[in-house]
Design a protein around this motif. Sequence first.
Motif, PDB file in Angstrom:
ATOM      1  N   ASN A 326       0.822  -1.207   0.000  1.00 60.21           N
ATOM      2  CA  ASN A 326       0.000   0.000   0.000  1.00 60.21           C
ATOM      3  C   ASN A 326       0.858   1.260   0.000  1.00 60.21           C
ATOM      4  OD1 ASN A 326      -2.392  -1.429   0.002  1.00 60.21           O
ATOM      5  ND2 ASN A 326      -2.611  -1.393   2.220  1.00 60.21           N
ATOM      6  N   LEU A 327       1.959   1.221   0.751  1.00 63.34           N
ATOM      7  CA  LEU A 327       2.836   2.387   0.817  1.00 63.34           C
ATOM      8  C   LEU A 327       3.415   2.701  -0.558  1.00 63.34           C
ATOM      9  CD1 LEU A 327       4.294   4.568   2.380  1.00 63.34           C
ATOM     10  CD2 LEU A 327       6.020   2.882   3.049  1.00 63.34           C
ATOM     11  N   ARG A 328       3.945   1.697  -1.237  1.00 64.85           N
ATOM     12  CA  ARG A 328       4.502   1.907  -2.571  1.00 64.85           C
ATOM     13  C   ARG A 328       3.417   2.394  -3.538  1.00 64.85           C
ATOM     14  NH1 ARG A 328       9.516  -0.374  -3.600  1.00 64.85           N
ATOM     15  NH2 ARG A 328      10.358  -1.757  -1.997  1.00 64.85           N
ATOM     16  N   SER A 329       2.269   1.741  -3.502  1.00 73.36           N
ATOM     17  CA  SER A 329       1.203   2.065  -4.443  1.00 73.36           C
ATOM     18  C   SER A 329       0.682   3.481  -4.233  1.00 73.36           C
ATOM     19  CB  SER A 329       0.058   1.049  -4.296  1.00 73.36           C
ATOM     20  OG  SER A 329      -1.016   1.370  -5.141  1.00 73.36           O
ATOM     21  N   PHE A 330       0.397   3.843  -2.990  1.00 71.39           N
ATOM     22  CA  PHE A 330      -0.166   5.155  -2.719  1.00 71.39           C
ATOM     23  C   PHE A 330       0.844   6.269  -2.973  1.00 71.39           C
ATOM     24  CE2 PHE A 330      -3.296   2.927   0.224  1.00 71.39           C
ATOM     25  CZ  PHE A 330      -4.329   3.047  -0.692  1.00 71.39           C
ATOM     26  N   LEU A 331       2.112   6.016  -2.709  1.00 70.54           N
ATOM     27  CA  LEU A 331       3.124   7.031  -3.009  1.00 70.54           C
ATOM     28  C   LEU A 331       3.159   7.342  -4.495  1.00 70.54           C
ATOM     29  CD1 LEU A 331       6.119   6.052  -0.684  1.00 70.54           C
ATOM     30  CD2 LEU A 331       4.707   8.107  -0.553  1.00 70.54           C
ATOM     31  N   ARG A 332       3.051   6.319  -5.339  1.00 69.31           N
ATOM     32  CA  ARG A 332       3.017   6.540  -6.786  1.00 69.31           C
ATOM     33  C   ARG A 332       1.778   7.340  -7.175  1.00 69.31           C
ATOM     34  NH1 ARG A 332       8.144   5.921  -8.123  1.00 69.31           N
ATOM     35  NH2 ARG A 332       8.976   3.859  -7.557  1.00 69.31           N
ATOM     36  N   GLU A 333       0.651   7.034  -6.553  1.00 70.94           N
ATOM     37  CA  GLU A 333      -0.575   7.755  -6.866  1.00 70.94           C
ATOM     38  C   GLU A 333      -0.494   9.207  -6.392  1.00 70.94           C
ATOM     39  OE1 GLU A 333      -3.771   6.830  -8.470  1.00 70.94           O
ATOM     40  OE2 GLU A 333      -2.053   5.768  -9.286  1.00 70.94           O
ATOM     41  N   PHE A 334       0.113   9.431  -5.236  1.00 69.48           N
ATOM     42  CA  PHE A 334       0.272  10.793  -4.734  1.00 69.48           C
ATOM     43  C   PHE A 334       1.126  11.612  -5.701  1.00 69.48           C
ATOM     44  CE2 PHE A 334      -1.805   9.479  -1.078  1.00 69.48           C
ATOM     45  CZ  PHE A 334      -1.869  10.468  -0.119  1.00 69.48           C
ATOM     46  N   GLU A 335       2.210  11.017  -6.183  1.00 67.42           N
ATOM     47  CA  GLU A 335       3.077  11.737  -7.107  1.00 67.42           C
ATOM     48  C   GLU A 335       2.348  12.027  -8.415  1.00 67.42           C
ATOM     49  OE1 GLU A 335       7.726  11.541  -8.440  1.00 67.42           O
ATOM     50  OE2 GLU A 335       6.614   9.659  -8.400  1.00 67.42           O
ATOM     51  N   ARG A 336       1.574  11.074  -8.878  1.00 66.46           N
ATOM     52  CA  ARG A 336       0.852  11.249 -10.139  1.00 66.46           C
ATOM     53  C   ARG A 336      -0.213  12.341 -10.017  1.00 66.46           C
ATOM     54  NH1 ARG A 336       0.096   7.321 -13.707  1.00 66.46           N
ATOM     55  NH2 ARG A 336       0.251   5.708 -12.104  1.00 66.46           N
ATOM     56  N   LEU A 337      -1.055  12.231  -8.976  1.00 67.20           N
ATOM     57  CA  LEU A 337      -2.140  13.179  -8.822  1.00 67.20           C
ATOM     58  C   LEU A 337      -1.671  14.528  -8.288  1.00 67.20           C
ATOM     59  CD1 LEU A 337      -4.923  10.845  -7.358  1.00 67.20           C
ATOM     60  CD2 LEU A 337      -4.613  11.610  -9.711  1.00 67.20           C
ATOM     61  N   GLY A 338      -0.438  14.582  -7.799  1.00 69.00           N
ATOM     62  CA  GLY A 338       0.093  15.857  -7.327  1.00 69.00           C
ATOM     63  C   GLY A 338       0.411  16.832  -8.438  1.00 69.00           C
ATOM     64  N   ASN A 339       0.465  16.342  -9.683  1.00 70.57           N
ATOM     65  CA  ASN A 339       0.720  17.213 -10.838  1.00 70.57           C
ATOM     66  C   ASN A 339       1.971  18.071 -10.654  1.00 70.57           C
ATOM     67  OD1 ASN A 339      -1.572  16.356 -12.298  1.00 70.57           O
ATOM     68  ND2 ASN A 339      -2.879  17.753 -11.153  1.00 70.57           N
ATOM     69  N   GLY A 340       3.046  17.446 -10.218  1.00 74.07           N
ATOM     70  CA  GLY A 340       4.306  18.151 -10.059  1.00 74.07           C
ATOM     71  C   GLY A 340       4.493  18.782  -8.696  1.00 74.07           C
ATOM     72  N   LYS A 341       3.453  18.774  -7.850  1.00 73.45           N
ATOM     73  CA  LYS A 341       3.569  19.371  -6.515  1.00 73.45           C
ATOM     74  C   LYS A 341       4.144  18.398  -5.494  1.00 73.45           C
ATOM     75  CE  LYS A 341      -0.811  20.486  -6.824  1.00 73.45           C
ATOM     76  NZ  LYS A 341      -2.173  20.993  -6.542  1.00 73.45           N
ATOM     77  N   ILE A 342       4.267  17.127  -5.874  1.00 76.32           N
ATOM     78  CA  ILE A 342       4.819  16.110  -4.979  1.00 76.32           C
ATOM     79  C   ILE A 342       5.871  15.314  -5.738  1.00 76.32           C
ATOM     80  CG2 ILE A 342       4.320  14.079  -3.567  1.00 76.32           C
ATOM     81  CD1 ILE A 342       1.491  15.048  -3.249  1.00 76.32           C
ATOM     82  N   LYS A 343       7.045  15.202  -5.165  1.00 75.94           N
ATOM     83  CA  LYS A 343       8.118  14.391  -5.743  1.00 75.94           C
ATOM     84  C   LYS A 343       8.450  13.285  -4.758  1.00 75.94           C
ATOM     85  CE  LYS A 343      10.159  18.054  -8.567  1.00 75.94           C
ATOM     86  NZ  LYS A 343       9.706  17.438  -9.817  1.00 75.94           N
TER      87      LYS A 343
END
Length: 591
Positions: A326-343
């Motif tokens: 879940n940690l790996r999966s959600f981190l990827r989703e956060f980066e994707r949906l962050g639209n450049g605001k999350i690295k």
Amino acid sequence: MNAKVFNAIFSRNFISYFSSPTGYVFITVFVLLSSFAAFWPDEFWNANLANLDQLNIYMPAILLIFIPAITMSIWAEERRQGTDELLLTIPATDLDVVLGKFAAALAIYTVALLFSLVTNAIVLFSLGWPDLGLLFSTYLGYWMMGMAMLAVGMVASFLTSNLTVAFILGALFNAPFVGAQFASSFATSSEFVAFVKEWSFLGQFRDFGRGVLSLSSTAYFISIAAVMLYVCMVLIGRRHWAGGPAGNNLFTHYLVRSLSAFAMALGFNMAIRHVPAHYDVTQERISTLSPQTREVLADLDPKRPVKVDAYISPIVPDEYVETQLNLRSFLREFERLGNGKIKVAIHEVEPGTEEAVNAETTYGIKPRSVLGKERGVYRQQPLFLGVAFRSGLEKVVVPFLESYQAVEYELARSVRTVNQTKRKKIGLLFGTLRDDGQESLNEEGEDAAPPGMQRMVDELKRQYEVVVIKRPNQIEQDFSVLVAVQPSMLEPRVAEQLRNVIASGRKTVIFEDPYPQWFANIQATSAPKMNWRIDDWKSKNSPQEWQDMRANFAPESSINQIWELAGIDLKRKRSAFDLGGSGRNEPAIIW
């Protein structure tokens, strides 16, 4: 495109591959290797999950061997047999020839992949109930990856007439895309390593491997295939631009055109890199963020980008497998949906490595010794599951994610906290506070709390600016919220001061445990109030000796006035449930 020519070239190459035992041997080896990589590693049995996570890791390496075996004969064999000139003289365009041969190679690979799908699915269904959506997306990812590698291998085949050389060149040309996942072995910059890994075949496959069909990953593999097929057309058309005794050599012209195609593909992929166009095909939507989390990500301040560093052990006990996934999966989703605001940078860490030292020195993230079950045997093992969030000068660290914690909530809360320009201020008032201006029974330290309560302070500090009230005059400070823990223990003057603050309209949250069974220094709501004198506490610090300390009990405080403000009537004592189940009139919890 001439359909008849396309079909003729496709049929000729497809049938010729299966006209000799070599094709069957390669397919058999491919199926055996894929099944071996999926089910032989101990991690598959330790995880106790009916998926192909282990095969996902090894699949690029397997294809690095299998794909060149398909592409090596696509054009090299034509040259070796001298049929290339005949093929180029038929009434067909270069596009017809290239697409016909590519379609045949892709069909051969698809057949091999279907055999692998059937065999692996049989094993998974014999062990459990795999997620059909996840299985579909995983094999679609394998197919997309193989498609890109086939196009690269075709370029190698067009460069030589020797089958062995074509096989070696096919592997060499694909090696950078596969080897990029090992960037940490030859680079030290974490940002550079994360960037290179992201653009590797395995990095782009990860979405498919977790059940997500994403536009960015799909475009990545299609772009590679399209550019390489264009290069194949340039190479097969060499007879037109190589020039002769009286012709002009257009090598530079076509080189520039090929490089331009690469640049266009790269620019396109960079442009759609963070486009949130994806679909979760898993049956339980395990990679889909909640609407509340999406709202948090949409409201992030783009002027304060968030940098996330996750330190994760590659192998975890059974109890933490779901948390790690879940940690790996959600981190990827956060980066994707962050639209450049999350690295996001995910570090696979082993104790004693340089990464482990950096995690401890930079963020205070240390391995937690946990009791885990591995191959049926319980043993203590160090485990990293920590995440650090940074934005400007703000920092939030989650040193360890327990198996019972909601990963999505923890990530969303921490990201929002560090993205804020100013945190809300929380005042913590514990019932052990004395009214004489001296230190209470709290532990030493600015944010220290009574024994057993420090975890509450640490939890709130992840989201707010926390002030542990050490003296009564601090109660009247300007807090966003005042949190009073076990106020029934307060001495009369302090309780009166708290009542006045509540009556003034200040936002206050009260935590009152009527029967604090597990905390030795916390009194029950209905118990006589102790006069907290340090000397007496040091001499009689055992809970069993409380009955001998009645001389030190003070009159009941004015806490009842606080209950009246809250509309709570504590005069009626009723039993919520009897812990002992004896049925006697001995209330376990009273309100």
